[in-house]
Design an enzyme around this catalytic site. Structure first.
Site, PDB file in Angstrom:
ATOM      1  N   ASN A 349      38.123  54.639  38.082  1.00 55.20           N
ATOM      2  CA  ASN A 349      39.531  55.025  38.143  1.00 55.20           C
ATOM      3  C   ASN A 349      40.034  55.489  36.783  1.00 55.20           C
ATOM      4  OD1 ASN A 349      42.040  55.495  39.188  1.00 55.20           O
ATOM      5  ND2 ASN A 349      42.366  53.415  39.924  1.00 55.20           N
ATOM      6  N   HIS A 381      50.219  47.590  41.443  1.00 53.37           N
ATOM      7  CA  HIS A 381      49.417  47.430  42.654  1.00 53.37           C
ATOM      8  C   HIS A 381      50.183  46.758  43.782  1.00 53.37           C
ATOM      9  CE1 HIS A 381      45.909  48.022  39.894  1.00 53.37           C
ATOM     10  NE2 HIS A 381      45.505  48.695  40.948  1.00 53.37           N
TER      11      HIS A 381
END
Length: 560
Positions: A349, A381
């Site tokens: 990522n 998140h």
């Protein structure tokens, strides 16, 4: 008897039901089918965008309008009425950008964007707790990265002096407010709306207007006072085919093995009580690995879409090969076969890594960098407790791994065989630790994760604590051993493991947490080199150009 999962319909999904018949035929839920239809369509449309709407053939306004229109169409097709959030968050942030003082605009946009995203995260957990169905939070997380990075770049360009910024910050600094067309095209462009990757504003604008085909000056000079020349634009076909094939392989692996190692089985009493600890750890390792292949599939396909439209080209290497690594999000093999956490983290990522470093780690006092970067990553998140169990366990595991590396690694460097043995051993250990640490991230639940950890007897937690606090008293580390022998400390000691870990998105977040100042400087140099100094192969000057023009008007691609 444990059963394999079936891809079932989600009643909370608000996207199009047009292809329900196709979903039934292939055995997938309609949300996944819609996602694949959008991404496959985007892959082919990207080729048309690169050829028919090339910056030498049409104006940049046409390219902007086409990109944002497709993005909105895909968003509505996949999310239905929930797509209002795709419009709402960037619209509010655009108002903030145009009305707030540049001295505080970055903080204002960060507060507004994160507040909006967190409200949507919370609503999702209330009405559809624990679901893996496609929902609007995915695109909103990417949009949040875009609008906040843009706001910080505006702050850098209007407020800060060059000597106070890193080279990467100097490159990304924006000294002209984006128009509404430029802004919303950047936020909604179809190449990265659904699954990323993050593209910084300046890179996107240069791509749309054709400036990415310029060989930059050797310093951070602007195009007006530097000397630039056009370079040959390579075909991305080979790169796109390679990434699409890789994406298909990852999708096959996910579909094949996720039914063999479903995550939900780890919540069942039959699994917890009826299997040995080694098998449960093996199962957790395999289940989280299968889930990762879903991310690999999405990221590789999204990267291929960007490349097929011409986005991601950074010039040529010394051998004359085109480089398409500007926005690559994942390197699958380097991640899966990493022999230590640092190598794994650097290949996971990458867009989120850059975002976290740009927004937090490089800007706050060093003593607060770890805490604030960790906090932003965590709340970005969402609120599922499994995320935070992974964060906490991962921090412990990485600390223990770094301590063990200091004590043991140098003992295996005497021969090639022992070095190979050490690499294989650490690669296997990294896989085990990753599965043990990250299964709460995919289980999401707090009590289910705690229950399974207790059935593991917290074995790796205890081993980590012993490694950190007890073993160093009996086993000399590399630094102490070398000092006692009167030798200098080698560069291997200075290379500390970054305090970062996570099976899923946390791997990206924690990459920025414990890097030392030299790592930051090196990363800045690499990022600056990638953006500002692409090299060309011998003879790679575009046909029809004669040397280096002296002004922007000399090098701008022809518009229709």
């Amino acid at each position: 008897m444990l059963e394999s999962p079936k891809f079932i319909e989600n009643d909370c999904y608000d996207g199009s039901r047009m292809f329900t018949w196709l979903a039934d035929m292939v055995g997938l839920s309609v949300d996944l089918v819609n996602f694949l239809i959008c991404q496959i369509s985007a892959l082919f449309l990207a080729s048309l965008f690169r050829s028919w709407l090339h910056p030498s053939k049409v104006s940049y306004e046409v390219r902007h309008a086409f990109a944002l229109s497709l993005g909105l169409a895909f968003g509505y097709f996949c999310f239905g009425q929930q797509a209002i959030h795709i419009a709402g968050l960037p619209a509010i942030c655009f108002i903030v950008i145009r009305t707030q003082d540049p001295r505080i605009v970055q903080r204002s946009v960060l507060l507004v964007a994160m507040g909006y995203l967190l409200c949507v995260h919370l609503m999702r957990q209330i009405y559809d707790y624990g679901s893996y169905a496609l929902d609007i939070t995915g695109p909103l997380m990417i949009i949040t990265q875009k609008v906040t990075s843009l706001a910080f770049s505006i702050h850098d360009g209007f407020v800060r002096k060059d000597e106070d910024m890193t080279k990467a910050q100097q490159y990304h600094a924006i000294r002209k407010m984006p128009s509404a067309l430029e802004y919303f095209s950047y936020v909604w462009h179809f190449q990265s709306l659904m699954a990323g990757p993050l593209v910084f504003y300046k890179d996107y604008i240069e791509f749309v207007e054709g400036y990415n085909l310029l060989k930059r000056p050797t310093s951070n000079a602007t195009l007006d006072n530097g000397r630039s020349e056009l370079v040959v634009e390579p075909s991305p076909t080979k790169t796109v085919i390679r990434k699409v094939l890789g994406s298909m392989v990852c999708a096959f692996i996910f579909m094949k093995f996720v039914k063999i190692y479903p995550v939900k089985n780890m919540k069942e009493d039959d699994f917890i009580d009826g299997n040995s600890i080694p098998y449960k750890i093996w199962y957790a390792m395999m289940a989280t690995t299968c889930i990762r292949f879903k991310y690999y599939h999405a990221w590789l396909l999204a990267d291929a879409i960007c490349n097929n439209s011409g986005l991601g080209f950074t010039g040529y290497d010394k051998d004359g090969n085109a480089k398409w690594d500007l926005i690559s999000n994942i390197n699958v093999l380097s991640f899966e076969f990493a022999s230590n956490m640092r190598d794994a983290i650097n290949n996971w990522n990458c867009g989120t890594n850059r975002w976290l470093r740009t927004l937090v780690y490089e800007r706050v006092p060093k003593k607060y960098g770890t805490l604030l970067t960790f906090a932003l990553s965590a709340v970005w998140h969402g609120f599922y407790p499994g995320y935070y169990l992974t964060f906490a366990t991962g921090a412990l595991m990485v600390t223990a791994g770094r301590t063990a590396r200091r004590m043991l690694r140098y003992r295996f460097q005497s021969t090639q065989f022992t070095r190979m043995f050490y690499d294989i051993l650490t690669c296997i250990t990294t896989r085990i630790v990753m599965g043990y640490t990250t299964f709460p991230f995919v289980m999401l639940e707090f009590m289910g994760s705690i229950k399974l950890y207790l059935r593991f007897y917290l074995c790796l937690h205890l081993i980590s604590l012993v490694t950190i606090f007890i073993l160093p008293r009996f086993i000399r580390g590399e630094q102490r051993a070398q000092r006692s022998s009167g030798t200098d400390v080698t560069a291997g000691i200075a290379e500390s493991e970054q305090k970062s870990f996570a099976g899923q998105p946390l791997l990206a977040a924690q990459n920025d947490l414990k890097a030392n100042q030299q790592d930051v400087a090196d990363d800045d140099k690499q990022l600056f080199d990638k953006h500002a100094k692409p090299t060309t192969a011998a003879g790679a000057i575009a046909p029809g150009t004669t040397g280096a023009p002296n002004s922007e008007s000399d090098v701008r691609p022809r518009r229709g």
